[in-house]
Design a protein around this motif. Structure first.
Motif, PDB file in Angstrom:
ATOM      1  N   ASP A  79      17.800 -16.453   5.960  1.00  0.00           N
ATOM      2  CA  ASP A  79      17.212 -16.736   7.301  1.00  0.00           C
ATOM      3  C   ASP A  79      17.763 -15.458   8.154  1.00  0.00           C
ATOM      4  OD1 ASP A  79      15.966 -19.438   7.120  1.00  0.00           O
ATOM      5  OD2 ASP A  79      18.187 -19.946   6.636  1.00  0.00           O
ATOM      6  N   SER A  80      16.791 -15.193   9.038  1.00  0.00           N
ATOM      7  CA  SER A  80      16.905 -14.191   9.980  1.00  0.00           C
ATOM      8  C   SER A  80      16.434 -14.379  11.364  1.00  0.00           C
ATOM      9  CB  SER A  80      16.631 -12.783   9.383  1.00  0.00           C
ATOM     10  OG  SER A  80      16.819 -11.842  10.060  1.00  0.00           O
ATOM     11  N   ASP A  81      16.417 -13.342  12.339  1.00  0.00           N
ATOM     12  CA  ASP A  81      16.004 -13.539  13.586  1.00  0.00           C
ATOM     13  C   ASP A  81      15.358 -12.285  14.091  1.00  0.00           C
ATOM     14  OD1 ASP A  81      18.218 -12.397  14.304  1.00  0.00           O
ATOM     15  OD2 ASP A  81      19.176 -14.145  14.830  1.00  0.00           O
ATOM     16  N   GLU A  82      14.924 -12.300  15.298  1.00  0.00           N
ATOM     17  CA  GLU A  82      14.525 -10.914  16.041  1.00  0.00           C
ATOM     18  C   GLU A  82      15.670  -9.992  16.048  1.00  0.00           C
ATOM     19  OE1 GLU A  82      12.098  -9.662  19.863  1.00  0.00           O
ATOM     20  OE2 GLU A  82      12.456 -11.650  19.445  1.00  0.00           O
ATOM     21  N   ARG A  83      16.941 -10.065  16.409  1.00  0.00           N
ATOM     22  CA  ARG A  83      17.975  -9.468  16.438  1.00  0.00           C
ATOM     23  C   ARG A  83      18.195  -8.765  15.303  1.00  0.00           C
ATOM     24  NH1 ARG A  83      20.817  -9.601  21.222  1.00  0.00           N
ATOM     25  NH2 ARG A  83      20.438 -11.400  22.850  1.00  0.00           N
ATOM     26  N   ALA A  84      18.239  -9.563  13.956  1.00  0.00           N
ATOM     27  CA  ALA A  84      18.812  -8.954  12.815  1.00  0.00           C
ATOM     28  C   ALA A  84      17.478  -8.236  11.983  1.00  0.00           C
ATOM     29  CB  ALA A  84      19.436  -9.931  11.866  1.00  0.00           C
ATOM     30  N   PHE A  85      16.296  -8.318  12.292  1.00  0.00           N
ATOM     31  CA  PHE A  85      15.193  -8.107  11.810  1.00  0.00           C
ATOM     32  C   PHE A  85      15.217  -6.664  11.099  1.00  0.00           C
ATOM     33  CE2 PHE A  85      10.396  -6.509  11.173  1.00  0.00           C
ATOM     34  CZ  PHE A  85      10.225  -7.606  10.685  1.00  0.00           C
ATOM     35  N   ALA A  86      15.576  -5.595  11.888  1.00  0.00           N
ATOM     36  CA  ALA A  86      15.457  -4.326  11.456  1.00  0.00           C
ATOM     37  C   ALA A  86      16.496  -4.165  10.358  1.00  0.00           C
ATOM     38  CB  ALA A  86      16.215  -3.438  12.653  1.00  0.00           C
ATOM     39  N   GLN A  87      17.696  -4.854  10.550  1.00  0.00           N
ATOM     40  CA  GLN A  87      18.769  -4.769   9.552  1.00  0.00           C
ATOM     41  C   GLN A  87      18.068  -5.462   8.106  1.00  0.00           C
ATOM     42  OE1 GLN A  87      22.699  -5.963  10.264  1.00  0.00           O
ATOM     43  NE2 GLN A  87      23.421  -6.119   8.114  1.00  0.00           N
ATOM     44  N   ASP A  88      17.846  -6.755   8.224  1.00  0.00           N
ATOM     45  CA  ASP A  88      17.440  -7.557   7.052  1.00  0.00           C
ATOM     46  C   ASP A  88      15.992  -7.229   6.318  1.00  0.00           C
ATOM     47  OD1 ASP A  88      19.814  -8.858   7.611  1.00  0.00           O
ATOM     48  OD2 ASP A  88      18.768 -10.551   8.590  1.00  0.00           O
ATOM     49  N   VAL A  89      15.077  -6.712   7.164  1.00  0.00           N
ATOM     50  CA  VAL A  89      13.742  -6.405   6.474  1.00  0.00           C
ATOM     51  C   VAL A  89      13.623  -4.840   6.571  1.00  0.00           C
ATOM     52  CG1 VAL A  89      11.323  -6.684   7.113  1.00  0.00           C
ATOM     53  CG2 VAL A  89      12.857  -8.326   7.532  1.00  0.00           C
ATOM     54  N   ASN A 135      11.912 -17.641  17.137  1.00  0.00           N
ATOM     55  CA  ASN A 135      11.497 -16.171  17.302  1.00  0.00           C
ATOM     56  C   ASN A 135       9.974 -15.958  17.867  1.00  0.00           C
ATOM     57  OD1 ASN A 135      14.054 -14.723  15.880  1.00  0.00           O
ATOM     58  ND2 ASN A 135      13.584 -16.307  14.757  1.00  0.00           N
ATOM     59  N   GLN A 136       9.825 -16.303  18.881  1.00  0.00           N
ATOM     60  CA  GLN A 136       8.244 -16.248  19.245  1.00  0.00           C
ATOM     61  C   GLN A 136       7.771 -14.787  19.758  1.00  0.00           C
ATOM     62  OE1 GLN A 136       7.292 -19.064  22.266  1.00  0.00           O
ATOM     63  NE2 GLN A 136       8.135 -20.904  21.287  1.00  0.00           N
ATOM     64  N   GLY A 137       8.739 -13.921  20.316  1.00  0.00           N
ATOM     65  CA  GLY A 137       8.690 -12.693  20.581  1.00  0.00           C
ATOM     66  C   GLY A 137       8.385 -11.823  19.431  1.00  0.00           C
ATOM     67  N   LEU A 138       9.108 -12.116  18.363  1.00  0.00           N
ATOM     68  CA  LEU A 138       8.802 -11.199  17.133  1.00  0.00           C
ATOM     69  C   LEU A 138       7.276 -11.721  16.466  1.00  0.00           C
ATOM     70  CD1 LEU A 138       9.965  -9.387  14.905  1.00  0.00           C
ATOM     71  CD2 LEU A 138      11.039 -11.203  13.881  1.00  0.00           C
ATOM     72  N   ALA A 139       7.328 -13.178  16.408  1.00  0.00           N
ATOM     73  CA  ALA A 139       5.996 -13.523  15.824  1.00  0.00           C
ATOM     74  C   ALA A 139       4.809 -12.936  16.506  1.00  0.00           C
ATOM     75  CB  ALA A 139       5.893 -14.980  15.967  1.00  0.00           C
ATOM     76  N   ALA A 140       5.107 -12.823  18.198  1.00  0.00           N
ATOM     77  CA  ALA A 140       3.830 -12.219  18.680  1.00  0.00           C
ATOM     78  C   ALA A 140       3.710 -10.844  18.521  1.00  0.00           C
ATOM     79  CB  ALA A 140       4.211 -12.305  20.177  1.00  0.00           C
ATOM     80  N   GLU A 187      14.392   0.782  19.736  1.00  0.00           N
ATOM     81  CA  GLU A 187      15.173   0.944  20.883  1.00  0.00           C
ATOM     82  C   GLU A 187      14.466  -0.133  22.131  1.00  0.00           C
ATOM     83  OE1 GLU A 187      16.200   4.022  24.511  1.00  0.00           O
ATOM     84  OE2 GLU A 187      15.203   4.688  22.607  1.00  0.00           O
ATOM     85  N   TYR A 188      13.544  -0.320  22.324  1.00  0.00           N
ATOM     86  CA  TYR A 188      12.747  -0.995  23.312  1.00  0.00           C
ATOM     87  C   TYR A 188      12.466  -2.258  22.810  1.00  0.00           C
ATOM     88  CZ  TYR A 188      12.169   2.826  26.380  1.00  0.00           C
ATOM     89  OH  TYR A 188      12.128   3.850  27.388  1.00  0.00           O
ATOM     90  N   ARG A 189      12.739  -2.732  21.612  1.00  0.00           N
ATOM     91  CA  ARG A 189      12.593  -4.117  21.153  1.00  0.00           C
ATOM     92  C   ARG A 189      13.919  -4.852  21.301  1.00  0.00           C
ATOM     93  NH1 ARG A 189      10.275  -5.431  15.500  1.00  0.00           N
ATOM     94  NH2 ARG A 189      12.499  -4.354  14.843  1.00  0.00           N
ATOM     95  N   ARG A 190      14.952  -3.809  21.186  1.00  0.00           N
ATOM     96  CA  ARG A 190      16.377  -4.210  21.525  1.00  0.00           C
ATOM     97  C   ARG A 190      16.666  -4.575  22.968  1.00  0.00           C
ATOM     98  NH1 ARG A 190      18.040  -0.750  17.092  1.00  0.00           N
ATOM     99  NH2 ARG A 190      18.239   1.159  18.860  1.00  0.00           N
ATOM    100  N   ALA A 191      16.174  -3.608  23.709  1.00  0.00           N
ATOM    101  CA  ALA A 191      16.260  -3.754  25.109  1.00  0.00           C
ATOM    102  C   ALA A 191      15.569  -4.905  25.633  1.00  0.00           C
ATOM    103  CB  ALA A 191      15.543  -2.634  26.015  1.00  0.00           C
ATOM    104  N   LEU A 192      14.308  -5.277  24.943  1.00  0.00           N
ATOM    105  CA  LEU A 192      13.470  -6.496  25.266  1.00  0.00           C
ATOM    106  C   LEU A 192      14.195  -7.619  25.160  1.00  0.00           C
ATOM    107  CD1 LEU A 192      10.996  -7.792  26.567  1.00  0.00           C
ATOM    108  CD2 LEU A 192      10.024  -7.541  24.186  1.00  0.00           C
ATOM    109  N   SER A 193      14.713  -7.750  23.942  1.00  0.00           N
ATOM    110  CA  SER A 193      15.600  -9.064  23.332  1.00  0.00           C
ATOM    111  C   SER A 193      16.931  -9.214  24.251  1.00  0.00           C
ATOM    112  CB  SER A 193      16.124  -8.823  21.903  1.00  0.00           C
ATOM    113  OG  SER A 193      14.881  -8.441  21.305  1.00  0.00           O
ATOM    114  N   SER A 194      17.538  -8.110  24.767  1.00  0.00           N
ATOM    115  CA  SER A 194      18.716  -8.227  25.415  1.00  0.00           C
ATOM    116  C   SER A 194      18.297  -8.772  26.821  1.00  0.00           C
ATOM    117  CB  SER A 194      19.472  -6.845  25.892  1.00  0.00           C
ATOM    118  OG  SER A 194      19.942  -6.375  24.455  1.00  0.00           O
TER     119      SER A 194
END
Length: 301
Positions: free
Chosen positions: A17-27, A76-81, A290-297
């Motif tokens: 299972d993963s999420d928006e924060r770990a997406f870059a590493q896991d996928v 993870n609605q932001g990632l889905a969008a 970079e900006y997805r991390r900033a958005l998530s934060s």
């Protein structure tokens, strides 16, 4: 004791299972080593409950050639969008850091196995096309859109239905200032396919190009913001103008500032526009990361 040869990887390695924060590493990072199937699901989705076991079984049988990453869209609605998930279940297939295929709905395990074999098989007859696609993508990333377009066109002469070549050629045409030609290519793709990789990135880029006509004069907009930093409409229009000029970072900064001042302004317009910028840049682009991390934060602070 004799060593175990060709032992299958355990489930923790293959399925997670993963999420928006770990997406870059896991996928994205993980797809450099093996094919990664990303399963977008929700608790309330009955077809998801049918598909997930088939995905898990197919991945286990692939014995390391593929991995499965599961994303709960409600959490993870932001990632889905960002990835334009319009129905559930949806599965995207990542290889070498890029989305290369996808499907929607509950499909049989045999079909999933065919998809894995098509993208993960070694020594197939498509090796030359795969190498050419990689070379064209590198040329496009390096800014040589003209050579990339020529190479994508050669690939399409060999395989007129190669999705990545069609999408790549459209992207090259956009960078060459030929939006009408890019849109004509995309219009030939069935509508249901346009919302999925690799065409979704081109669609987002075309949407941004269309918005350029609504962008005002950047200097006039900056003057309005200097006079009134809370003029969020001017910040939004400036973001459109900067994006149209190719300044994604400048556009992203303005959109993040809107979110800092009023997260829900204009029906969440700033976040939605950031998502469009991410889609146009692609999931592996440094701007997106970079900006997805900033958005998530910002959103989860």
């Amino acid at each position: 004791m004799e060593p175990i040869i060709n032992a299958a990887p355990d489930d923790k390695t293959l399925i997670k299972d993963s999420d928006e924060r770990a997406f870059a590493q896991d996928v994205i990072d993980a797809s450099q080593e093996a094919l990664v199937l990303v399963d977008f699901w929700a608790d309330w989705c009955q077809p998801c409950k049918q598909l997930t076991p088939a995905l898990e079984a197919a991945v286990r049988k692939a014995r390391g050639k593929a991995r499965l990453v599961k994303i709960n869209v409600d959490q993870n609605q932001g990632l889905a969008a960002q990835l334009r998930i319009q129905s559930l279940p949806t599965v995207y297939v990542f290889k070498d850091g890029r989305p290369v295929d996808g499907f929607q709905g509950a499909v049989p395990e045999s079909q999933i196995t065919q998809i894995i074999d098509a993208h993960a098989s070694e020594g197939s007859g498509n090796d030359q096309i795969e190498a050419a696609l990689d070379q064209a993508a590198q040329l496009l990333d390096a800014g040589d859109a003209e050579t990339a377009a020529a190479l994508y066109a050669q690939i399409l002469q060999a395989d007129g239905e190669e999705k990545r070549a069609l999408a790549g050629l459209a992207q090259a045409q956009l960078k060459l200032g030929q939006p009408d030609e890019a849109r004509a290519l995309l219009d030939a793709v069935p509508e249901a396919e346009r919302a999925k990789p690799p065409f979704s990135q081109v669609q987002a880029a075309l949407d941004l190009a269309a918005q350029a006509t609504a962008a005002g004069d950047p200097q006039a907009l900056k003057a309005r913001i200097e006079k009134d930093p809370d003029d969020l409409a001017a910040r939004y229009d400036l973001a459109l103008a900067l994006a149209a000029a190719g300044d994604r970072a400048g556009a992203g900064d303005q959109l993040l500032e809107i979110l800092r001042r009023d997260r829900s302004w204009n029906d969440d317009a700033a976040r939605k526009q950031l998502v469009t910028l991410f889609e146009a840049a692609g999931p592996t682009d440094s701007f997106t990361l970079e900006y997805r991390r900033a958005l998530s934060s910002l959103l989860f602070a």
